[in-house]
Enzyme design. Structure first.
Site, PDB file in Angstrom:
ATOM      1  N   GLY A  26      35.485  39.710  40.637  1.00 28.99           N
ATOM      2  CA  GLY A  26      34.842  40.962  40.237  1.00 28.99           C
ATOM      3  C   GLY A  26      35.804  42.093  39.925  1.00 28.99           C
TER       4      GLY A  26
ATOM      5  N   ASN B 283      36.768  42.935  37.028  1.00 32.54           N
ATOM      6  CA  ASN B 283      36.190  43.643  35.874  1.00 32.54           C
ATOM      7  C   ASN B 283      34.988  44.487  36.293  1.00 32.54           C
ATOM      8  OD1 ASN B 283      37.637  42.855  33.238  1.00 32.54           O
ATOM      9  ND2 ASN B 283      37.510  40.958  34.404  1.00 32.54           N
TER      10      ASN B 283
ATOM     11  N   MET C 137      29.932  32.524  35.642  1.00 30.13           N
ATOM     12  CA  MET C 137      30.432  31.197  35.279  1.00 30.13           C
ATOM     13  C   MET C 137      29.326  30.157  35.094  1.00 30.13           C
ATOM     14  SD  MET C 137      33.569  31.856  34.926  1.00 30.13           S
ATOM     15  CE  MET C 137      34.429  30.284  34.865  1.00 30.13           C
TER      16      MET C 137
ATOM     17  N   ILE D  49      26.428  28.769  32.092  1.00 24.77           N
ATOM     18  CA  ILE D  49      25.887  28.921  30.735  1.00 24.77           C
ATOM     19  C   ILE D  49      24.426  29.302  30.868  1.00 24.77           C
ATOM     20  CG2 ILE D  49      25.382  27.722  28.577  1.00 24.77           C
ATOM     21  CD1 ILE D  49      27.839  25.930  29.227  1.00 24.77           C
TER      22      ILE D  49
ATOM     23  N   HIS E 249      35.484  37.406  27.568  1.00 27.61           N
ATOM     24  CA  HIS E 249      36.148  36.092  27.626  1.00 27.61           C
ATOM     25  C   HIS E 249      37.651  36.257  27.363  1.00 27.61           C
ATOM     26  CE1 HIS E 249      36.706  31.828  27.491  1.00 27.61           C
ATOM     27  NE2 HIS E 249      37.279  31.921  26.306  1.00 27.61           N
TER      28      HIS E 249
ATOM     29  N   ASP F 189      30.994  31.102  24.930  1.00 27.79           N
ATOM     30  CA  ASP F 189      31.983  32.107  24.540  1.00 27.79           C
ATOM     31  C   ASP F 189      32.000  32.287  23.023  1.00 27.79           C
ATOM     32  OD1 ASP F 189      32.738  32.539  27.241  1.00 27.79           O
ATOM     33  OD2 ASP F 189      33.875  30.681  27.175  1.00 27.79           O
TER      34      ASP F 189
ATOM     35  N   GLU G  42      41.812  43.182  29.923  1.00 27.43           N
ATOM     36  CA  GLU G  42      40.353  43.019  30.024  1.00 27.43           C
ATOM     37  C   GLU G  42      39.696  44.245  30.634  1.00 27.43           C
ATOM     38  OE1 GLU G  42      39.058  38.439  30.473  1.00 27.43           O
ATOM     39  OE2 GLU G  42      39.837  39.344  32.299  1.00 27.43           O
TER      40      GLU G  42
HETATM   41  C1  GRF Z   1      37.810  37.190  33.465  1.00 25.42           C
HETATM   42  O1  GRF Z   1      39.041  36.671  33.019  1.00 25.42           O
HETATM   43  C2  GRF Z   1      36.745  37.016  32.407  1.00 25.42           C
HETATM   44  O2  GRF Z   1      37.236  37.118  31.108  1.00 25.42           O
HETATM   45  C3  GRF Z   1      36.288  35.596  32.654  1.00 25.42           C
HETATM   46  O3  GRF Z   1      36.271  35.483  34.058  1.00 25.42           O
HETATM   47  C4  GRF Z   1      37.268  36.363  34.609  1.00 25.42           C
HETATM   48  C5  GRF Z   1      36.592  37.215  35.649  1.00 25.42           C
HETATM   49  O4  GRF Z   1      37.515  37.924  36.435  1.00 25.42           O
HETATM   50  N1  GRF Z   1      35.023  35.351  32.012  1.00 25.42           N
HETATM   51  P1  GRF Z   1      36.989  38.958  37.512  1.00 25.42           P
HETATM   52  O5  GRF Z   1      35.987  38.225  38.411  1.00 25.42           O
HETATM   53  O6  GRF Z   1      36.348  40.104  36.796  1.00 25.42           O
HETATM   54  O7  GRF Z   1      38.199  39.388  38.289  1.00 25.42           O
END
Ligand code: GRF
Length: 201
Positions: A15, A17, A92, A94, A111, A152, A181
């Site tokens: 998490g 992001n 994670m 689909i 992604h 993706d 990101e």
């Molecule tokens: C990120 O690299 C995102 O692009 C991918 O999963 C990862 C998630 O990272 N889909 P986090 O859980 O936000 O640290």
């Protein structure tokens, strides 16, 4: 006061992001409110991040019934929060049309590769490996809409290349990609909520 866009953020892991979105909302850099964090894994660290910030959390563990049923239940759970945008930030699984059909043009995915380059899991590892073989010198990241079950894949909202340096380790590349990101996701969601990116039917 300016109306805040409602975000539901869906996660499966660390998490980081999600944290970038939380911090941007708190700092007033993103005119949005995270109304709920949804995880398919109770132990995902992102769940703790959400709880620390008093954000509602919903844990929806992997299906015991069919995938269609799971996704329909997931859509019901998300719908309760009436989100303007649903952000898949390390979600994670689909999603099938049983979920996506309920939120057309409102589901956004992050992604860690450029469009079409390394869809699916382990995108960073695969890019690193390709660079080791001398096949590529850069990878990248993207934010895109999720219209259907394509992995993706979907209308691209933003991309950013990330170089792979000659003396990179996988760790160093991962760190550089995640930092990119955090910025691109916040910036793209900001542009979406401000209507700076047109999303049409
Ligand atoms: C990120 O690299 C995102 O692009 C991918 O999963 C990862 C998630 O990272 N889909 P986090 O859980 O936000 O640290």
């Amino acid at each position: 006061m300016e109306k805040l866009a409602k975000l539901v953020v869906m996660i499966s892991g660390s998490g980081s992001n999600l944290q970038a979105l939380i911090d941007a909302c708190d700092a007033g850099q993103l005119p949005a409110e995270i109304v709920a964090v949804v995880s398919n894994r109770a132990e995902a660290y992102g769940v703790q991040r959400a709880q620390r910030h008093n954000i509602s959390t919903v844990i929806h563990p992997p299906p015991t019934g069919s995938r269609a049923e799971y996704d329909a239940q997931l859509a019901d759970l998300v719908d309760i929060f009436n989100p303007d945008w649903i952000i898949l930030a390390g979600w994670m699984r689909i999603l099938s049309m049983n979920f996506l059909g309920r939120f057309p043009n409102r589901v956004v995915n992050l992604h860690p590769s450029l469009p079409g380059q390394f869809p699916g899991t382990h995108a960073i590892e695969r890019a690193f490996e390709a660079a080791q073989q001398g096949q590529i010198e850069q990878t990248g990241i993207m934010v895109h809409l999720v219209p259907d079950e394509g992995v993706d894949d979907g209308p691209v909202l933003a991309t950013q290349p990330v170089p792979i340096l000659p003396d990179d380790t996988l760790d160093a590349l991962e760190t550089r990609i995640h930092a990119a990101e955090h910025k691109l996701l916040v910036d793209t969601v900001r542009r979406l909520v401000l209507g700076e990116i047109a999303v049409t039917e």
